[in-house]
Write a protein that holds these residues in place. Structure first.
Motif, PDB file in Angstrom:
ATOM      1  N   VAL A   1       0.758  -1.281  -0.086  1.00  0.00           N
ATOM      2  CA  VAL A   1      -0.085   0.103   0.008  1.00  0.00           C
ATOM      3  C   VAL A   1       0.575   1.111  -0.185  1.00  0.00           C
ATOM      4  CG1 VAL A   1      -1.600   1.426   1.428  1.00  0.00           C
ATOM      5  CG2 VAL A   1      -2.065  -1.001   0.894  1.00  0.00           C
ATOM      6  N   PRO A   2       1.990   1.160   0.652  1.00  0.00           N
ATOM      7  CA  PRO A   2       2.741   2.534   0.729  1.00  0.00           C
ATOM      8  C   PRO A   2       3.402   2.847  -0.774  1.00  0.00           C
ATOM      9  CG  PRO A   2       3.484   1.386   2.618  1.00  0.00           C
ATOM     10  CD  PRO A   2       2.519   0.383   1.832  1.00  0.00           C
ATOM     11  N   ILE A   3       3.561   1.830  -1.580  1.00  0.00           N
ATOM     12  CA  ILE A   3       3.823   2.056  -2.909  1.00  0.00           C
ATOM     13  C   ILE A   3       2.754   2.818  -3.745  1.00  0.00           C
ATOM     14  CG2 ILE A   3       4.550   1.090  -5.195  1.00  0.00           C
ATOM     15  CD1 ILE A   3       6.092  -0.988  -3.557  1.00  0.00           C
ATOM     16  N   PHE A   4       1.560   2.169  -3.663  1.00  0.00           N
ATOM     17  CA  PHE A   4       0.361   2.777  -4.503  1.00  0.00           C
ATOM     18  C   PHE A   4       0.068   4.284  -3.772  1.00  0.00           C
ATOM     19  CE2 PHE A   4      -0.320  -1.913  -4.846  1.00  0.00           C
ATOM     20  CZ  PHE A   4       0.132  -2.011  -6.119  1.00  0.00           C
ATOM     21  N   TYR A   5       0.570   4.398  -2.715  1.00  0.00           N
ATOM     22  CA  TYR A   5       0.208   5.926  -2.016  1.00  0.00           C
ATOM     23  C   TYR A   5       1.230   6.757  -2.155  1.00  0.00           C
ATOM     24  CZ  TYR A   5      -4.196   4.971   0.107  1.00  0.00           C
ATOM     25  OH  TYR A   5      -5.952   4.779   0.186  1.00  0.00           O
ATOM     26  N   ASN A   6       2.330   6.363  -3.140  1.00  0.00           N
ATOM     27  CA  ASN A   6       3.600   7.069  -3.425  1.00  0.00           C
ATOM     28  C   ASN A   6       4.242   7.447  -2.142  1.00  0.00           C
ATOM     29  OD1 ASN A   6       4.459   7.614  -6.192  1.00  0.00           O
ATOM     30  ND2 ASN A   6       4.189   9.723  -5.643  1.00  0.00           N
ATOM     31  N   ALA A   7       4.240   6.572  -1.087  1.00  0.00           N
ATOM     32  CA  ALA A   7       4.972   7.155  -0.030  1.00  0.00           C
ATOM     33  C   ALA A   7       6.426   6.641  -0.281  1.00  0.00           C
ATOM     34  CB  ALA A   7       4.423   6.456   1.050  1.00  0.00           C
ATOM     35  N   ILE A   8       6.570   5.365  -1.010  1.00  0.00           N
ATOM     36  CA  ILE A   8       7.926   5.007  -1.332  1.00  0.00           C
ATOM     37  C   ILE A   8       7.789   4.492  -2.669  1.00  0.00           C
ATOM     38  CG2 ILE A   8       8.581   4.113   1.025  1.00  0.00           C
ATOM     39  CD1 ILE A   8       7.735   1.271   0.237  1.00  0.00           C
ATOM     40  N   PRO A   9       8.890   4.693  -3.348  1.00  0.00           N
ATOM     41  CA  PRO A   9       9.003   4.182  -4.808  1.00  0.00           C
ATOM     42  C   PRO A   9       9.003   2.470  -4.873  1.00  0.00           C
ATOM     43  CG  PRO A   9      11.264   4.676  -4.134  1.00  0.00           C
ATOM     44  CD  PRO A   9      10.435   4.894  -2.789  1.00  0.00           C
ATOM     45  N   PHE A  10       8.406   2.223  -6.386  1.00  0.00           N
ATOM     46  CA  PHE A  10       8.327   0.786  -6.517  1.00  0.00           C
ATOM     47  C   PHE A  10       9.709   0.351  -6.994  1.00  0.00           C
ATOM     48  CE2 PHE A  10       7.309  -2.822  -9.338  1.00  0.00           C
ATOM     49  CZ  PHE A  10       6.392  -3.238  -8.629  1.00  0.00           C
ATOM     50  N   SER A  11       9.941  -0.703  -6.345  1.00  0.00           N
ATOM     51  CA  SER A  11      11.503  -1.387  -6.757  1.00  0.00           C
ATOM     52  C   SER A  11      11.438  -2.618  -6.705  1.00  0.00           C
ATOM     53  CB  SER A  11      12.623  -0.401  -5.930  1.00  0.00           C
ATOM     54  OG  SER A  11      12.501  -0.713  -4.476  1.00  0.00           O
ATOM     55  N   ILE A  12      12.521  -3.172  -7.451  1.00  0.00           N
ATOM     56  CA  ILE A  12      12.798  -4.608  -7.233  1.00  0.00           C
ATOM     57  C   ILE A  12      13.281  -5.088  -5.743  1.00  0.00           C
ATOM     58  CG2 ILE A  12      14.268  -6.758  -8.071  1.00  0.00           C
ATOM     59  CD1 ILE A  12      11.935  -5.749 -10.085  1.00  0.00           C
ATOM     60  N   GLU A  13      14.130  -4.173  -5.240  1.00  0.00           N
ATOM     61  CA  GLU A  13      14.402  -4.185  -3.866  1.00  0.00           C
ATOM     62  C   GLU A  13      13.328  -4.614  -2.843  1.00  0.00           C
ATOM     63  OE1 GLU A  13      15.983  -2.051  -5.982  1.00  0.00           O
ATOM     64  OE2 GLU A  13      17.766  -3.157  -6.135  1.00  0.00           O
ATOM     65  N   HIS A  14      12.410  -3.556  -3.075  1.00  0.00           N
ATOM     66  CA  HIS A  14      11.074  -3.624  -2.216  1.00  0.00           C
ATOM     67  C   HIS A  14      10.465  -4.997  -2.302  1.00  0.00           C
ATOM     68  CE1 HIS A  14       8.078  -1.739   0.177  1.00  0.00           C
ATOM     69  NE2 HIS A  14       7.195  -2.632  -0.458  1.00  0.00           N
ATOM     70  N   VAL A  15      10.402  -5.711  -3.527  1.00  0.00           N
ATOM     71  CA  VAL A  15       9.555  -6.959  -3.735  1.00  0.00           C
ATOM     72  C   VAL A  15      10.313  -8.120  -3.194  1.00  0.00           C
ATOM     73  CG1 VAL A  15       8.872  -8.502  -5.695  1.00  0.00           C
ATOM     74  CG2 VAL A  15       8.590  -5.979  -5.895  1.00  0.00           C
ATOM     75  N   ILE A  16      11.768  -7.950  -3.462  1.00  0.00           N
ATOM     76  CA  ILE A  16      12.543  -9.022  -2.653  1.00  0.00           C
ATOM     77  C   ILE A  16      12.332  -9.009  -1.185  1.00  0.00           C
ATOM     78  CG2 ILE A  16      15.099  -9.634  -2.365  1.00  0.00           C
ATOM     79  CD1 ILE A  16      15.686  -8.657  -5.311  1.00  0.00           C
ATOM     80  N   ALA A  17      12.695  -7.744  -0.588  1.00  0.00           N
ATOM     81  CA  ALA A  17      12.495  -7.968   0.641  1.00  0.00           C
ATOM     82  C   ALA A  17      11.099  -8.348   1.261  1.00  0.00           C
ATOM     83  CB  ALA A  17      12.584  -6.236   1.245  1.00  0.00           C
ATOM     84  N   ALA A  18      10.098  -8.051   0.557  1.00  0.00           N
ATOM     85  CA  ALA A  18       8.622  -8.372   0.987  1.00  0.00           C
ATOM     86  C   ALA A  18       8.726 -10.017   0.952  1.00  0.00           C
ATOM     87  CB  ALA A  18       7.641  -7.855  -0.128  1.00  0.00           C
ATOM     88  N   VAL A  19       9.361 -10.581  -0.143  1.00  0.00           N
ATOM     89  CA  VAL A  19       9.308 -12.157  -0.316  1.00  0.00           C
ATOM     90  C   VAL A  19      10.095 -12.824   0.829  1.00  0.00           C
ATOM     91  CG1 VAL A  19       9.787 -14.147  -1.787  1.00  0.00           C
ATOM     92  CG2 VAL A  19       8.853 -12.036  -2.697  1.00  0.00           C
TER      93      VAL A  19
END
Length: 211
Positions: free
Chosen positions: A138-156
């Motif tokens: 949700v923070p990505i879709f609310y533009n609070a943080i940028p969409f990045s591959i690192e974010h996806v990796i961290a989430a997984v």
């Protein structure tokens, strides 16, 4: 030896990003809290009063509705950012809408599988899984943080940490009385059903019935 250090630093940075996304970023955007706070509250009560011993199919389907509604809200926020010319990068937009579509399909699949009675939804539709997905993205879709591959990796890679910490809390905290009462009522109803079924079989097999 240097690659060990680089790998450790990379994982550490992912871990800091993960922690920040869950515990810091939401409080930097009040608008985002209107979606996240109800999800967190619903998770807390569902986790400890309904799903502490596992998820029923009914609960999983209800959780799927949260996914569908959250997906719709993410579309609303993304289109608003587009209209305000805040989001103009086409690659970013494609990635955002692609992920929203995946979320919506995920919720729809749970509903369809639940309608068909597929018990896999007890595992893929747990409230903690849904809460985690929205807390991370949700923070990505609310533009609070940028969409990045690192974010996806961290989430997984840190999802098991989140999942098993909650599992440990469930294991070591006492069961709420409301949950104990519900489990007791369910067991007594099952026993009554089995008992009545046995009585019916006994009466059918009795000499009086077979004459």
């Amino acid at each position: 030896m240097s690659w060990y250090i680089n790998a450790s630093l990379y994982v550490w940075n992912l871990f800091k990003l993960w922690l920040s996304t869950i515990f810091v970023t939401p409080f930097q955007n009040i608008d985002m809290l209107w979606l996240l706070v109800p999800i967190w509250i619903a998770w807390f009560f569902a986790e400890f009063f309904q799903e502490k011993m596992g998820t029923s199919m009914g609960n999983a389907i209800t959780n799927a509705v949260v996914i569908l509604w959250g997906s719709i809200d993410c579309i609303r926020k993304t289109t608003l950012l587009m209209s305000e010319k805040i989001l103009i990068n086409w690659f970013d937009l494609v990635m955002r809408f692609g992920f929203i579509l995946l979320l919506f399909v995920y919720g729809a699949v749970i509903v369809v599988l639940g309608w068909k009675g597929n018990k896999i939804i007890k595992y893929i539709g747990r409230v903690r899984v849904i809460t985690y997905i929205f807390a991370m993205f949700v923070p990505i879709f609310y533009n609070a943080i940028p969409f990045s591959i690192e974010h996806v990796i961290a989430a997984v890679i840190f999802f098991p940490v989140f999942y098993f910490v909650i599992e440990l809390i469930d294991h070591y905290t006492p069961n709420p009385k409301a949950l104990t009462e519900d489990l007791g009522d369910s067991n007594s109803q099952s026993s009554s059903s089995l008992g009545s079924g046995s009585d019916s079989l006994t009466s059918l097999n009795s000499p009086e019935q077979t004459k």
